[in-house]
Design a protein around this motif. Structure first.
Motif, short mmCIF file in Angstrom:
data_model
loop_
_atom_site.label_atom_id
_atom_site.label_comp_id
_atom_site.label_asym_id
_atom_site.label_seq_id
_atom_site.Cartn_x
_atom_site.Cartn_y
_atom_site.Cartn_z
N LEU A 187 57.20 67.84 55.15
CA LEU A 187 57.76 66.69 54.41
C LEU A 187 57.43 65.70 55.19
O LEU A 187 57.18 65.58 56.45
CB LEU A 187 59.14 67.08 54.24
CG LEU A 187 59.80 68.26 53.27
CD1 LEU A 187 61.05 68.37 53.56
CD2 LEU A 187 59.21 67.86 52.06
N SER A 188 57.46 64.53 54.32
CA SER A 188 57.25 63.07 55.16
C SER A 188 58.44 62.17 55.03
O SER A 188 58.54 61.27 55.35
CB SER A 188 56.09 62.34 54.47
OG SER A 188 56.17 62.06 53.23
N ARG A 213 61.94 59.20 57.64
CA ARG A 213 60.44 59.14 57.11
C ARG A 213 59.64 59.22 58.63
O ARG A 213 60.04 58.85 59.53
CB ARG A 213 60.11 57.64 56.62
CG ARG A 213 60.70 57.53 55.35
CD ARG A 213 60.56 56.19 54.73
NE ARG A 213 60.49 55.78 53.42
CZ ARG A 213 60.72 54.77 52.84
NH1 ARG A 213 60.68 53.65 53.48
NH2 ARG A 213 60.72 54.60 51.40
N ARG A 236 53.37 71.13 46.64
CA ARG A 236 53.84 70.78 48.20
C ARG A 236 54.43 69.54 48.00
O ARG A 236 53.98 68.44 47.94
CB ARG A 236 52.59 70.68 49.18
CG ARG A 236 52.19 72.29 49.74
CD ARG A 236 53.09 73.12 50.33
NE ARG A 236 52.84 74.58 50.62
CZ ARG A 236 53.30 75.38 49.65
NH1 ARG A 236 53.81 75.25 48.52
NH2 ARG A 236 53.01 76.69 50.03
N ARG A 242 58.44 59.70 47.34
CA ARG A 242 57.07 60.02 47.33
C ARG A 242 57.14 61.44 46.59
O ARG A 242 57.53 62.30 47.12
CB ARG A 242 56.37 60.07 48.80
CG ARG A 242 56.32 58.77 49.35
CD ARG A 242 56.03 59.10 50.91
NE ARG A 242 56.24 57.75 51.63
CZ ARG A 242 56.24 57.67 52.84
NH1 ARG A 242 56.14 59.13 53.62
NH2 ARG A 242 56.56 56.86 53.60
N ASN A 270 56.31 66.21 48.89
CA ASN A 270 56.29 65.08 49.89
C ASN A 270 57.52 64.82 50.48
O ASN A 270 57.77 64.41 51.67
CB ASN A 270 55.47 63.91 49.36
CG ASN A 270 54.00 64.21 49.30
OD1 ASN A 270 53.16 64.81 50.22
ND2 ASN A 270 53.36 63.81 48.17
N SER A 271 58.56 64.61 49.56
CA SER A 271 59.94 64.11 49.94
C SER A 271 60.88 65.37 49.56
O SER A 271 60.72 66.26 48.70
CB SER A 271 60.10 62.93 48.90
OG SER A 271 59.11 62.03 49.29
#
Length: 339
Positions: free
Chosen positions: A101-102, A338, A64, A10, A66-67
């Motif tokens: 983070l995701s 995740r 920002r 992502r 995500n990963s």
């Protein structure tokens, strides 16, 4: 290579190459972007990797991520991953809350160096002898730095597959009569001499002190850069011999690894030390030690060796992976978290 290993990351993707001394970070905005201007920090300046990422990346950018794809100097095992030569511990689950983070993927740092071999062009490599590389043949990457990193790279099922390991901790021993005089003075780790006791920054200092002790001479230098500088300037005979022995042992180890992986695609030396000692690597004893592998000396003479000269090679390898993970056979089971 089915399942989650081909799942795209992502974007934006934070990429990080974390060694024992320095950490390098950048962001890949999308599948068509080059990484942003790298931010480089000393690991000793921060208590945790999360603090370093916050200060070096998040506080300096409106983007920002995500990963994150992080390459660390140490084996990746479990939800809390310590670095071998640095007190940081990578805790991916905490990064979700701390950094927003995701998704986090953690690789070995020399997997990233292996990926870089595919990502970099020849303009970022200095050849140290041998013939032409065979396309899609196996390759080996090794680099003396804070420690000694090693990885293989093989091509199978239409993917480049990095093979991480801890090859820097293999035993290394004396061979020549002079080796036997010097090795008895090399500092041991729990009774043995591993690659990292010789083939890294502190290893070069170990060899320098051992050469001085074997001959009863003074050893005024305490930093690797001082030793390499004096050796290349030919201003200190002890430093000259220490660097020559370092280069010879590096050639032997590189040759051993080339035999293990049958590296007809090339052997690649990476990291700051290799870049700084290119004149010594070209002097002859590296290549002769690399090729001295009877009964396979002819095979070794054909294998090319390169010094990767790009200062941020691992980041470029991580960026190539982040943009299109399906090109690489990177196994992420147990190394991908995740939300």
């Amino acid at each position: 290579m089915a399942g989650e290993d081909e799942t795209t990351l992502r974007f934006p993707v934070l990429i990080g190459d974390i060694g024992g001394t320095n950490a390098r970070f950048s962001i890949v905005l999308d599948a068509n972007s080059e990484p942003t201007e790298p931010q480089i920090v000393q690991t000793a300046s921060f208590n945790t990797i999360d603090e370093a990422i916050q200060a070096a990346v998040l506080d300096r950018s409106s983007v920002r991520p995500n990963s994150a794809v992080l390459a660390i100097a140490g084996p990746v095992d479990g939800d809390e991953i310590p670095l071998t030569n640095c007190p940081w511990v990578v805790k991916p689950k905490q990064m979700f809350a701390n950094l927003g983070l995701s998704e986090v993927v953690v690789l070995n740092d020399f997997e990233a160096q292996a990926l870089a071999v595919v990502a970099l062009g020849e303009e970022h490599m200095e050849k140290i002898g041998g013939g032409a590389p065979e396309p899609n043949a196996s390759r080996v990457v090794l680099g003396p730095g804070t420690g000694l990193g090693v990885a293989g790279l093989i091509y199978a099922l239409n993917h480049w597959i990095p093979v991480p390991g801890e090859g820097g901790h293999m035993d290394i021993g004396p061979r020549s009569p002079r080796d036997f005089q010097v090795f008895q003075h090399i500092e041991r780790l729990e009774g043995r001499v591993s690659g990292e006791q010789i083939l890294c920054g502190r290893g070069l200092v170990n060899v320098y002190r051992a050469v001085a002790k074997a001959d009863g001479k003074p050893a005024p230098f305490s930093a690797p850069a001082e030793i390499t500088g004096a050796a290349l300037a030919k201003s200190d005979p002890v430093a000259e011999e220490a660097l020559s022995m370092f280069v010879t042992c590096l050639g032997r180890t590189a040759g051993d690894l080339a035999l293990v992986f049958m590296s007809r695609g090339g052997v690649f030396l990476t990291g700051g030390i290799a870049q700084k000692i290119v004149p010594a690597l070209k002097a002859g004893n590296f290549r002769s030690a690399f090729e001295d592998k009877a009964p396979h000396s002819a095979l070794m003479r054909a294998m090319p060796v390169y010094v990767i000269t790009h200062p941020l090679a691992a980041l470029l390898g991580l960026a190539a992976y982040a943009r299109n993970p399906s090109l690489f056979g990177v196994q992420t089971a147990g190394r991908r978290w995740r939300l």
